[in-house]
Design an enzyme around this catalytic site. Structure first.
Site, PDB file in Angstrom:
ATOM      1  N   GLU A 121      -0.151  -7.850  -9.913  1.00  0.00           N
ATOM      2  CA  GLU A 121       1.299  -7.663  -9.943  1.00  0.00           C
ATOM      3  C   GLU A 121       2.057  -8.975 -10.060  1.00  0.00           C
ATOM      4  O   GLU A 121       3.267  -9.022  -9.843  1.00  0.00           O
ATOM      5  CB  GLU A 121       1.734  -6.872  -8.711  1.00  0.00           C
ATOM      6  CG  GLU A 121       1.100  -5.483  -8.701  1.00  0.00           C
ATOM      7  CD  GLU A 121       1.523  -4.629  -7.531  1.00  0.00           C
ATOM      8  OE1 GLU A 121       2.277  -5.118  -6.673  1.00  0.00           O
ATOM      9  OE2 GLU A 121       1.102  -3.466  -7.481  1.00  0.00           O
ATOM     10  N   LYS A 153       6.981   6.792  -6.955  1.00  0.00           N
ATOM     11  CA  LYS A 153       6.168   6.410  -8.113  1.00  0.00           C
ATOM     12  C   LYS A 153       6.104   7.611  -9.049  1.00  0.00           C
ATOM     13  O   LYS A 153       5.524   8.643  -8.697  1.00  0.00           O
ATOM     14  CB  LYS A 153       4.761   5.992  -7.673  1.00  0.00           C
ATOM     15  CG  LYS A 153       4.717   4.685  -6.895  1.00  0.00           C
ATOM     16  CD  LYS A 153       3.307   4.398  -6.394  1.00  0.00           C
ATOM     17  CE  LYS A 153       3.189   2.998  -5.808  1.00  0.00           C
ATOM     18  NZ  LYS A 153       1.861   2.767  -5.181  1.00  0.00           N
TER      19      LYS A 153
END
Length: 429
Positions: A205, A339
């Site tokens: 990330e 999400k």
């Protein structure tokens, strides 16, 4: 009528070099919507099913040709000619066509790609930016970013058990200034790590992934970076953690094993461990502080910290309104991570955000560790006035795509744009 006249699914690659699904939806007027779906590394067991081919001779079994085929055949036949502006009806059509509780037949990756592409096409047809299409005239709040500047756990090959260490700029009056703050801290941290001879390689990330001796050493170093960049920890910038505790919970023994620190802790002891970190550092948010199946541990943690710390359920709630409803009724956590690929359609995503807000829970819009250049979640964050977004560090173009889209949205909003700062944590005292 914004009739759908063509649908094309294809296999593309995500930020980890693994296949994922992209979809184009073409409308009668000639406008097109395109969307690509993300994929997670640490996943909740109750997430909607991401359909993979399983052919070990191709992409190590991670191909998505079956999901793509479903788009180009069954799904295409079911929604061809439908009105793209009828999002809820289209998503219900997809859900009914799949016919399973977990979207395992068609694949949540196939369904989400179509759901997103339809929305983007409809927004284009309406002549509206996507955030405005989602949220109408009330969409004007930019989100406070959770910036993952140190990666551990399943996102990095290092000794840290906690998966993400994040900074949240809160004293700024605009998203642009908040983003600058985060970037300056990121570069200050890189210099500190380099001076200590520690790795400045980045994880999935975009955060650094050095070998710290403990979680406290990592947090102390981040505080140093905040100060080196000219900001005040606890005033200008708050800290956030994603424990991803399911990854180091041993259910048979009922213990949380922090291998990096040589600790085996019961749920109560781990709650005390986290509370101690919150006493020492300006931590405002903890995600998945207990394992998804340890609801008693979650209750203990919520009772201990829930009034002063945002306790975010990711693996716990998996963007699912049925599970979230149960959590709300039992007083578990006080926030949900959103999400889109955990649930598989935009309509169900928006329902989870709405349910959270009505219950006084916060909603944090999130990326996945395997991302694409698709920036839809930035528009969702503003369109729903969610107030918070979690979309990685200040490196890697797959993360920057979301931040840059938020800059564009803020520019588009002009004087009516707002940045909530500490107000994003409206349920804390």
């Amino acid at each position: 009528m914004s009739a759908i006249v063509d649908i094309i699914g294809r296999e593309v690659l995500d930020s980890r070099g693994n296949p994922t699904v992209e979809c184009d939806v073409l409308l009668e007027s000639g406008v097109m919507g395109r969307a690509a779906v993300p994929s997670g590394a640490s996943t909740g067991s109750r997430e909607a099913i991401e359909l993979r081919d399983g052919d070990k001779g191709r992409y190590l079994g991670k191909g998505v040709l079956k999901a793509v085929e479903h788009i180009n055949t069954e799904i295409s036949e079911a929604i061809m000619g439908l009105d793209a502006s009828e999002q809820a009806f289209l998503d219900r059509t997809l859900i009914d066509l799949d016919g399973t509780e977990n979207k395992g037949r068609l694949g949540a990756n196939a369904m989400l790609a179509v759901s997103m592409a339809v929305a983007k096409a409809a927004a284009e047809e309406a002549g509206l930016p996507l955030y405005r299409y989602f949220g109408g005239s009330g969409a004007m709040q930019l989100p406070v970013p959770m910036m993952n500047i140190v990666n551990g756990g399943a996102h990095a090959n290092n000794s840290l058990d906690i998966q993400e260490f994040m900074v949240m700029p809160v004293s700024q009056t605009s998203f642009r200034e908040a983003l600058r703050c985060g970037a300056e801290i990121f570069h200050a941290l890189k210099k500190i790590l380099a001076d200590k001879g520690m790795s400045t390689a980045v994880g999935d990330e975009g955060g650094f992934a050095p070998n710290f001796s403990s979680n406290e050493e990592c947090l102390n170093t981040i505080v140093q970076a905040i100060e080196k960049a000219g900001y005040r920890a606890g005033e200008d910038v708050l800290l956030a953690l994603d424990c991803a505790a399911s990854e180091f919970y041993h259910e048979a023994e009922g213990v949380y094993q922090l291998e990096g620190e040589g600790l085996k802790l019961s749920s109560t002891q781990f709650a005390d461990y986290l509370a101690n970190l919150c006493d020492k550092f300006p931590i405002v948010s903890i995600e998945d502080g207990m394992a998804e199946g340890d609801w008693d541990g979650w209750k203990t943690l919520t009772d201990k910290l829930g009034k002063r710390v945002q306790l975010v359920g990711d693996d716990l709630f998996v963007t699912n309104t049925k599970i979230l409803k149960e959590g709300i009724e039992k007083g578990i956590g006080n926030s949900i991570l959103i999400k889109i690929n955990q649930i598989g359609t935009l309509t169900e995503t928006f329902a989870a955000i709405e349910m959270a807000k009505r219950a006084g829970y916060t909603a944090v819009i999130s990326h996945r560790s395997g991302e694409t250049e698709d920036s839809t979640i930035a528009d969702i964050a503003v369109g729903t006035n969610a107030g918070q977004i979690k979309t990685g560090s200040l490196s890697r173009s797959d993360r920057m795509a979301k931040y840059n889209q938020l800059l564009r949205i803020e520019e588009d909003l002009g004087d009516i744009a707002s940045y909530p700062g500490k107000g994003a944590f409206y349920n804390l005292r």
